[in-house]
Design a protein around this motif. Structure first.
Motif, PDB file in Angstrom:
ATOM      1  N   ILE A  72       0.870  -1.185   0.000  1.00 17.76           N
ATOM      2  CA  ILE A  72       0.000   0.000   0.000  1.00 17.76           C
ATOM      3  C   ILE A  72       0.903   1.229   0.000  1.00 17.76           C
ATOM      4  O   ILE A  72       1.720   1.403   0.903  1.00 17.76           O
ATOM      5  N   SER A  73       0.745   2.053  -1.030  1.00 20.12           N
ATOM      6  CA  SER A  73       1.598   3.243  -1.134  1.00 20.12           C
ATOM      7  C   SER A  73       1.149   4.319  -0.140  1.00 20.12           C
ATOM      8  O   SER A  73      -0.035   4.397   0.215  1.00 20.12           O
ATOM      9  N   GLN A 123      -1.739   6.205  -1.520  1.00 19.14           N
ATOM     10  CA  GLN A 123      -3.059   5.563  -1.338  1.00 19.14           C
ATOM     11  C   GLN A 123      -3.601   5.830   0.059  1.00 19.14           C
ATOM     12  O   GLN A 123      -4.762   6.198   0.230  1.00 19.14           O
ATOM     13  N   CYS A 183      -4.612   9.547   0.670  1.00 15.16           N
ATOM     14  CA  CYS A 183      -5.907   9.914   0.063  1.00 15.16           C
ATOM     15  C   CYS A 183      -7.061   9.247   0.799  1.00 15.16           C
ATOM     16  O   CYS A 183      -8.137   9.838   0.939  1.00 15.16           O
ATOM     17  N   TRP A 193      -7.844   9.550  -5.973  1.00 13.45           N
ATOM     18  CA  TRP A 193      -6.553   9.981  -6.518  1.00 13.45           C
ATOM     19  C   TRP A 193      -6.417   9.616  -7.990  1.00 13.45           C
ATOM     20  O   TRP A 193      -5.375   9.818  -8.596  1.00 13.45           O
ATOM     21  N   ASP A 194      -7.534   9.137  -8.603  1.00 11.23           N
ATOM     22  CA  ASP A 194      -7.452   8.794 -10.023  1.00 11.23           C
ATOM     23  C   ASP A 194      -7.437  10.023 -10.924  1.00 11.23           C
ATOM     24  O   ASP A 194      -7.134   9.935 -12.105  1.00 11.23           O
TER      25      ASP A 194
END
Ligand code: SAM
Length: 210
Positions: A104-105, A108, A111, A118-119
Motif C-alpha cells: 500500500i503506497s 493511497q 488519500c 486519486w485517479d
C-alpha cells in the motif's frame, strides 16, 4: 535467471502489511532494506543487511546472495514500483529476475485518510529531487500529489511553488502515516510557507484548486 523478491511493506505499521508480503518476508533467508524497515522484522532469524547511503555495495550483495541460492527479499516502503527500489534494482541488476509483491503506497493511504480519490491527480515526487518540475505540474494541473523529502519538506515546497508563480493553492498534508505522530492537515500554500520547516517530515502533499 535467479529470482530476487522485492516486497512493498506499506506506509509503516504492520497493520498495512499484506498477507503475501508477510509470507515472503517470513520465508526469507536474507532481508535487505533501510534501517526503519529492517527494524520492523528484527525478531526474524533471517540475515539482515541495512541499506545505507552507499547503495552500490548493497546491490552487489543482493546479486551475490541471490546467485548463491538464498531467498533474498528486498524491503521497500509503500509500493516498490512507486518511487521505490524496483527501478534501481532493474537498472543495476538486469541479470536477476524480479518477483514484486505490491504494498500500500503512502499516496493511497494519504488519500484514504483525507477521503479523496486519486485517479484524477498527477503523481510526482520531490524526495531527493528538484522542485522545479512540480512547479510546472501545479501550474498545469488542478490536483497534484507529491512525495516530500527531508530537504524538500512541505514548507520548502510551498515557498518554491509561490516563488515560481503558481499562486495560492489549497493543500492537504498527510505526515507520518500509521505512526503515533500521524498528522492530517488542511491548509494552503501561503499559510504553509510561513510555518517552521521542522514541523513536517515524511509527508504526502496534495496541492489542488477548489
Ligand atoms: C523514497 S519515497 C518511497 C515511496 C513509497 N514507495 C510509497 O509507495 O509510498 C519516500 C517518501 O514517501 C512518503 N512516505 C513514505 N512513508 C510515509 C508515511 N508513513 N507517511 C507519509 N509519507 C510517507 C514520504 O514523502 C517519503 O519521503
Amino acid at each position: 535467471m535467479a529470482n530476487v523478491t522485492i516486497v512493498g511493506v506499506g506506509p509503516g505499521s504492520k497493520e498495512y502489511l499484506t498477507r503475501a508480503a508477510e509470507n515472503a518476508i517470513y520465508n526469507a533467508d536474507v532481508l535487505i532494506g533501510g534501517h526503519r524497515l529492517i527494524e520492523m522484522f528484527n525478531s526474524l532469524p533471517a540475515e539482515k543487511i541495512t541499506i545505507t547511503a552507499e547503495l552500490m555495495p548493497v546491490l552487489q550483495l543482493i546479486r551475490s546472495k541471490t546467485l548463491n541460492g538464498n531467498k533474498v527479499v528486498v524491503l521497500s516502503s509503500g509500493d516498490p514500483g512507486f518511487y521505490g527500489i524496483l527501478a534501481t534494482i532493474k537498472r543495476h541488476l538486469p541479470d536477476l529476475n524480479v518477483n514484486v509483491i505490491p504494498g500500500i503506497s503512502s499516496v493511497q493511504l494519504a488519500c484514504a485518510r483525507i477521503g479523496i480519490p486519486w485517479d484524477d491527480a498527477v503523481l510526482t515526487s520531490c524526495h531527493g529531487r528538484d522542485i522545479l518540475p512540480l512547479v510546472a505540474a501545479v501550474k498545469k494541473h488542478n490536483k497534484v500529489i507529491t512525495l516530500t523529502g527531508p530537504k524538500q519538506n512541505p514548507v520548502e515546497i510551498a515557498r518554491a511553488l509561490l516563488a515560481g508563480g503558481t499562486g495560492n493553492r489549497s493543500v492537504y498534508l498527510a505526515c507520518n502515516l500509521t505512526y503515533r505522530n500521524e498528522v492530517i492537515l488542511s491548509t494552503d500554500l501561503e499559510k504553509l510557507a510561513t510555518l517552521d520547516q521542522s514541523d513536517f517530515s515524511n509527508c504526502v502533499m496534495v496541492i489542488y484548486s477548489d
